[in-house]
Design an enzyme around this catalytic site. Sequence first.
Site, PDB file in Angstrom:
ATOM      1  N   LYS A  77     -18.778  17.844  -7.260  1.00 30.75           N
ATOM      2  CA  LYS A  77     -17.903  18.905  -6.708  1.00 30.75           C
ATOM      3  C   LYS A  77     -16.804  19.252  -7.714  1.00 30.75           C
ATOM      4  O   LYS A  77     -16.589  20.418  -8.046  1.00 30.75           O
ATOM      5  CB  LYS A  77     -17.269  18.437  -5.398  1.00 30.75           C
ATOM      6  CG  LYS A  77     -16.164  19.383  -4.896  1.00 30.75           C
ATOM      7  CD  LYS A  77     -15.216  18.736  -3.882  1.00 30.75           C
ATOM      8  CE  LYS A  77     -14.354  17.649  -4.502  1.00 30.75           C
ATOM      9  NZ  LYS A  77     -13.201  17.232  -3.693  1.00 30.75           N
ATOM     10  N   THR A 124      -8.967  17.122  -4.174  1.00 35.28           N
ATOM     11  CA  THR A 124      -9.299  17.823  -5.417  1.00 35.28           C
ATOM     12  C   THR A 124     -10.068  19.066  -5.015  1.00 35.28           C
ATOM     13  O   THR A 124     -11.150  18.967  -4.429  1.00 35.28           O
ATOM     14  CB  THR A 124     -10.128  16.942  -6.349  1.00 35.28           C
ATOM     15  OG1 THR A 124      -9.330  15.827  -6.735  1.00 35.28           O
ATOM     16  CG2 THR A 124     -10.548  17.715  -7.590  1.00 35.28           C
ATOM     17  N   LYS A 180      -5.797  18.378 -12.526  1.00 38.22           N
ATOM     18  CA  LYS A 180      -6.856  17.466 -12.104  1.00 38.22           C
ATOM     19  C   LYS A 180      -8.186  17.849 -12.749  1.00 38.22           C
ATOM     20  O   LYS A 180      -8.962  16.980 -13.159  1.00 38.22           O
ATOM     21  CB  LYS A 180      -6.981  17.462 -10.576  1.00 38.22           C
ATOM     22  CG  LYS A 180      -8.037  16.519 -10.008  1.00 38.22           C
ATOM     23  CD  LYS A 180      -7.698  15.046 -10.213  1.00 38.22           C
ATOM     24  CE  LYS A 180      -8.839  14.107  -9.835  1.00 38.22           C
ATOM     25  NZ  LYS A 180      -8.996  13.913  -8.407  1.00 38.22           N
TER      26      LYS A 180
END
Lengths: 287, 287
Positions: free
Chosen positions: A227, A85, A159
């Site tokens: 993150k 990701t 995502k």
Amino acid sequence: MGQSMCGHILAAGYSVSVYNRTASKADGLCKKGASFLESPKAVAEQSDVVFTIVGYPSDVEEVILGEKGIMKGLQPGGVVVDMTTSDPALAQRIFAVAKEKGCHAVDAPVSGGDIGAKAGKLAIFAGGEEQVVRSLTPLFSCMGSVTYMGSSGLGQSTKMGNQIIIATTMLGLVEGMLFACKAGLDVNVYLEAVAGGLAGSKSLQLYASRLLKRDLQPGFYVNHFVKDLGIATEECRRMGLSLPGLALAQQLYVSLKAYGEGDLGTQALVLALERLNNMELPTIENK
Amino acid sequence: MGQSMCGHILAAGYSVSVYNRTASKADGLCKKGASFLESPKAVAEQSDVVFTIVGYPSDVEEVILGEKGIMKGLQPGGVVVDMTTSDPALAQRIFAVAKEKGCHAVDAPVSGGDIGAKAGKLAIFAGGEEQVVRSLTPLFSCMGSVTYMGSSGLGQSTKMGNQIIIATTMLGLVEGMLFACKAGLDVNVYLEAVAGGLAGSKSLQLYASRLLKRDLQPGFYVNHFVKDLGIATEECRRMGLSLPGLALAQQLYVSLKAYGEGDLGTQALVLALERLNNMELPTIENK
């Protein structure tokens, strides 16, 4: 997750070489027939398709674009598939570098975590050239099911949208539990009562019992979620998009890092809300 | 919703009398055998159990505690069951008034909306004396399934916790759609891709296609949701509980009222986020 995913590809009979900064992490895969090589570049020299799944965008950059990186070894016609990701803009940069060398790049982050990776049931969101993604279907099918999202970077954007939903859903789940507790409800009975109605969700199914028995161990690390939400927030800034729910959830997750809780699971969001309210949910041992 | 719920009780063979401020709204029920009486008090005089489902806490107060209200007519041993989503403190006040008269009061708000009411599949959250709630099970079963939540007011508190989850989930759903749109994704493909993973929820199932085809008609009215979230926020203030996700969702829903959108459905939250971002999601006609 990479170990499980690579294991499925090995099991399907493909010839695989691997690299990890910590070589011992590849021991299990090598016992199953993978060969360990000394750099991402070396792996790329021997491969038609190279998959990466690492931690942060800076790691993606190093492992693909760095001095000993994949692009230094990949032959024309080769494909690099980043399943980390990561940043949509970085995915587009990698795509451009690959194109210049006569190679292909696909961004293909996944949803489903450790459990999905082990079971070969990940949801894979792929961005890049459509025919390249289609040609990878036999490989992706070893790991889960793939949806083609559009041009380079759009796998990562999907995502991000996924993480925005998950973050706010976790916030509502935890806030509802605190409300129920403070109001004098049995939090367990409360969750069972609402789970069958419109409040029901995969997050509630997966995390309610862990929260009740105070199991904050990671399925998915707070550090990694911080993150992800950071990338989503930065993308919003770049696109000129204001998403106050994302911003709130991101800030509350960041507060967990201030308490050194980055290695707990995402359900540890409950700790931030408990501290905000000087209270603690009861632990129900028999869940 | 009251018409559907009462219809199920009539169909089960109970003798029913009804009251509504707008008498014509009871026509359908009267054709099925209900008798219309001139006040809540008159209904209570003829009934062992009286159900109420009205709009706002002030309506609950009038219909139960008012001059021509239920408590003026209810005989000792009688039960009043308020199924409105209302204030837990008001439920407790009604409970105390009932007790003083030798009567019983139960707060039993529901989840499942119009569709659940019609199908007789509401989730019912009941607060009050346990044996009284148990004795009502045959009646509740006509309308759905009941969970006993604890003492008076805890049915309402459960409903508040339910609405907190639903509000934040809708916020995440809508924010994810805006992100996907702005990032250049096909919002329909995005929703299908994430629906199977951890982002999946009843709200996504129920509202994604309505949002895609721009159907903002009410299952559940914004006006009523603003009331519910207002009660939840006020309860938080009273209990000294800080829930920033609830506060954000509540404020965004209030903003819909500023634009006269209270009669749309809760999925109209998308309008507030679109205005915030000077953008509009595409309409997909064939959903």
